[in-house]
Scaffold this motif. Structure first.
Motif, PDB file in Angstrom:
ATOM      1  N   ALA A 141       8.003   4.950   0.906  1.00  0.00           N
ATOM      2  CA  ALA A 141       7.293   4.627   2.185  1.00  0.00           C
ATOM      3  C   ALA A 141       6.140   3.759   1.780  1.00  0.00           C
ATOM      4  O   ALA A 141       5.112   3.593   2.446  1.00  0.00           O
ATOM      5  N   ILE A 142       6.444   2.722   1.072  1.00  0.00           N
ATOM      6  CA  ILE A 142       5.382   1.870   0.640  1.00  0.00           C
ATOM      7  C   ILE A 142       5.443   0.447   1.465  1.00  0.00           C
ATOM      8  O   ILE A 142       6.547   0.012   2.212  1.00  0.00           O
ATOM      9  N   ASN A 143       4.188   0.155   2.080  1.00  0.00           N
ATOM     10  CA  ASN A 143       4.281  -0.675   3.271  1.00  0.00           C
ATOM     11  C   ASN A 143       3.722  -2.167   2.727  1.00  0.00           C
ATOM     12  O   ASN A 143       2.921  -2.464   1.856  1.00  0.00           O
ATOM     13  N   ASP A 144       4.581  -3.143   3.194  1.00  0.00           N
ATOM     14  CA  ASP A 144       4.170  -4.307   2.773  1.00  0.00           C
ATOM     15  C   ASP A 144       3.143  -4.834   3.785  1.00  0.00           C
ATOM     16  O   ASP A 144       3.216  -4.649   4.929  1.00  0.00           O
ATOM     17  N   TYR A 145       2.280  -5.652   3.283  1.00  0.00           N
ATOM     18  CA  TYR A 145       0.950  -6.490   4.193  1.00  0.00           C
ATOM     19  C   TYR A 145       1.120  -7.866   4.198  1.00  0.00           C
ATOM     20  O   TYR A 145       0.808  -8.625   3.392  1.00  0.00           O
ATOM     21  N   PRO A 146       1.800  -8.590   5.467  1.00  0.00           N
ATOM     22  CA  PRO A 146       1.882  -9.700   5.683  1.00  0.00           C
ATOM     23  C   PRO A 146       0.699 -10.293   6.363  1.00  0.00           C
ATOM     24  O   PRO A 146      -0.070  -9.837   6.831  1.00  0.00           O
ATOM     25  N   ILE A 147       0.378 -11.684   6.001  1.00  0.00           N
ATOM     26  CA  ILE A 147      -0.770 -12.372   6.641  1.00  0.00           C
ATOM     27  C   ILE A 147      -0.484 -13.842   7.101  1.00  0.00           C
ATOM     28  O   ILE A 147       0.534 -14.488   6.607  1.00  0.00           O
ATOM     29  N   THR A 148      -1.154 -14.194   8.157  1.00  0.00           N
ATOM     30  CA  THR A 148      -0.613 -15.470   8.813  1.00  0.00           C
ATOM     31  C   THR A 148      -1.834 -16.112   9.298  1.00  0.00           C
ATOM     32  O   THR A 148      -2.862 -15.645   9.965  1.00  0.00           O
ATOM     33  N   LEU A 149      -2.011 -17.559   9.507  1.00  0.00           N
ATOM     34  CA  LEU A 149      -2.654 -18.356  10.233  1.00  0.00           C
ATOM     35  C   LEU A 149      -1.844 -17.949  11.680  1.00  0.00           C
ATOM     36  O   LEU A 149      -0.724 -18.414  11.689  1.00  0.00           O
ATOM     37  N   LEU A 150      -2.742 -18.091  12.558  1.00  0.00           N
ATOM     38  CA  LEU A 150      -2.268 -18.163  13.979  1.00  0.00           C
ATOM     39  C   LEU A 150      -2.004 -19.640  14.622  1.00  0.00           C
ATOM     40  O   LEU A 150      -2.862 -20.388  14.445  1.00  0.00           O
ATOM     41  N   GLU A 151      -1.116 -19.754  15.412  1.00  0.00           N
ATOM     42  CA  GLU A 151      -0.700 -20.908  16.105  1.00  0.00           C
ATOM     43  C   GLU A 151      -1.725 -21.661  16.829  1.00  0.00           C
ATOM     44  O   GLU A 151      -1.970 -22.785  16.765  1.00  0.00           O
ATOM     45  N   PRO A 209       1.780   1.441  11.393  1.00  0.00           N
ATOM     46  CA  PRO A 209       2.307   1.227  10.045  1.00  0.00           C
ATOM     47  C   PRO A 209       2.140   2.573   9.331  1.00  0.00           C
ATOM     48  O   PRO A 209       3.010   2.881   8.631  1.00  0.00           O
ATOM     49  N   CYS A 210       0.932   3.130   9.305  1.00  0.00           N
ATOM     50  CA  CYS A 210       0.510   4.126   8.540  1.00  0.00           C
ATOM     51  C   CYS A 210       1.484   5.521   9.011  1.00  0.00           C
ATOM     52  O   CYS A 210       2.197   6.157   8.073  1.00  0.00           O
ATOM     53  N   GLY A 211       1.558   5.790  10.398  1.00  0.00           N
ATOM     54  CA  GLY A 211       2.380   6.750  10.926  1.00  0.00           C
ATOM     55  C   GLY A 211       3.944   6.582  10.622  1.00  0.00           C
ATOM     56  O   GLY A 211       4.619   7.601  10.264  1.00  0.00           O
ATOM     57  N   SER A 212       4.167   5.477  10.590  1.00  0.00           N
ATOM     58  CA  SER A 212       5.625   4.889  10.422  1.00  0.00           C
ATOM     59  C   SER A 212       6.114   5.161   9.092  1.00  0.00           C
ATOM     60  O   SER A 212       7.207   5.722   8.742  1.00  0.00           O
ATOM     61  N   ALA A 213       5.105   5.034   8.145  1.00  0.00           N
ATOM     62  CA  ALA A 213       5.320   5.378   6.679  1.00  0.00           C
ATOM     63  C   ALA A 213       5.449   6.932   6.500  1.00  0.00           C
ATOM     64  O   ALA A 213       6.407   7.360   5.813  1.00  0.00           O
ATOM     65  N   ASN A 231       0.864  -1.218   0.198  1.00  0.00           N
ATOM     66  CA  ASN A 231      -0.150   0.106  -0.037  1.00  0.00           C
ATOM     67  C   ASN A 231       0.942   1.349  -0.092  1.00  0.00           C
ATOM     68  O   ASN A 231       1.993   0.978   0.490  1.00  0.00           O
ATOM     69  N   ARG A 232       0.312   2.219  -0.549  1.00  0.00           N
ATOM     70  CA  ARG A 232       1.140   3.444  -0.811  1.00  0.00           C
ATOM     71  C   ARG A 232       0.292   4.739   0.032  1.00  0.00           C
ATOM     72  O   ARG A 232      -1.032   4.749  -0.167  1.00  0.00           O
ATOM     73  N   LEU A 233       0.976   5.862   0.181  1.00  0.00           N
ATOM     74  CA  LEU A 233       0.416   6.899   0.912  1.00  0.00           C
ATOM     75  C   LEU A 233      -0.195   7.804  -0.142  1.00  0.00           C
ATOM     76  O   LEU A 233       0.209   7.789  -1.248  1.00  0.00           O
ATOM     77  N   GLU A 234      -1.009   8.731   0.437  1.00  0.00           N
ATOM     78  CA  GLU A 234      -1.536   9.715  -0.342  1.00  0.00           C
ATOM     79  C   GLU A 234      -2.390  10.680   0.434  1.00  0.00           C
ATOM     80  O   GLU A 234      -2.724  10.448   1.833  1.00  0.00           O
TER      81      GLU A 234
END
Length: 275
Positions: free
Chosen positions: A233-243, A168-172, A133-136
């Protein structure tokens, strides 16, 4: 994922027993032993292979509209399932998960917040990036203040809202400001990107720096302004199944939908970038 296999085959007693009553009893016992394991749960990846039950997904606020669409599609594809979402700042969601909150899936707006969950041993396997995702800049409709750049937001006469730097938005945004050697003091820092955007929608702020996807989702209530610093400042979005996923089979299927061609179509139409 736990599955109980069905035992098949007829009733085949292996011992000869005297008397019709004993033979009948033996036959009854053998048939009973071939019944399905009463502990199996077909609704959660059991014998029938069908999915059912609740799937709890913790997801970054910027995924709200896209994931709600995917949740509705998942429920349609798997009658008997119910997808429940908890949207918010990725940092707060990660803290909830590591604190023991029951959830099946976590989708974060940055690898950094995902690492909190993974390092705590709460992620099942290796999280995978599914979108970017990218900021605007979001301004009031018609852009009455004539905002054309990130630098314009430093005008002391403007009321600007940013995401808190812990999310993440604020960090970007911080990366973008540093890239432009700009100093910006907002009127408020918000807990997630939706809260920041809402300030502009309600005309409590003149502008906010959010994601392109949020500007698109807001429709005509705001206007978007691109700025070159967002490229760094593009953010990568990861996803995971939880343990400790309570409904691991259905959760795995939901993750599969997000990563599928159909899921990616919904996400790219919302403005997300492919990984």
């Amino acid at each position: 994922m736990t599955r109980s296999a069905r035992r098949t085959g007829g009733c085949r007693p292996t011992l000869r027993m005297a008397g019709a009553g004993a033979a009948a009893l033996l036959a009854l016992t053998a048939c009973s032993d071939s019944d399905p394991d009463p502990g199996s749960d077909p609704g959660k990846g059991g014998e029938s292979g069908e999915l059912s039950g609740e799937v709890t997904v913790f997801a970054a606020a910027s995924l709200t509209e896209s994931f709600e669409k995917l949740g509705a599609q998942f429920e349609k594809d798997h009658p008997g399932t119910n997808v429940t979402f908890s949207f918010g700042g990725s940092d707060a969601l990660a803290a909830s998960i590591t604190g023991g909150a029951p959830a099946d899936v976590f989708a974060s707006a940055s690898p950094t917040t995902m690492e909190i969950v993974a390092d705590a041993g709460a992620a099942a396997g290796t999280p995978e990036t599914f979108v970017r995702n990218r900021l605007e800049i979001a301004t009031l409709p018609g852009n009455p203040d004539g905002i054309a750049s990130l630098k314009d937001l430093t005008d002391p006469g403007l009321k600007v809202v940013l995401c808190d730097e812990t999310v993440p938005c604020g960090s970007a945004v911080r990366k973008a400001l540093d890239a432009g050697a700009l100093k910006l003091t907002p009127v408020s820092y918000e807990e997630d990107v939706k809260s920041a955007l809402t300030k502009v929608v309600l005309k409590e702020a003149d502008a906010a720096v959010v994601y392109k996807t949020d500007v698109r989702a807001a429709g005509g209530t705001v206007e978007g302004v691109d700025f070159p610093e967002s490229a760094g400042a593009i953010n990568d979005y990861p996803i995971t199944l939880l343990e400790e996923a309570p409904n691991a089979a259905a959760a795995e299927a939901f993750v599969g939908l997000v990563q599928s061609a159909a899921g990616q179509k919904v996400l790219t139409e919302a403005g997300f970038l492919k990984p």
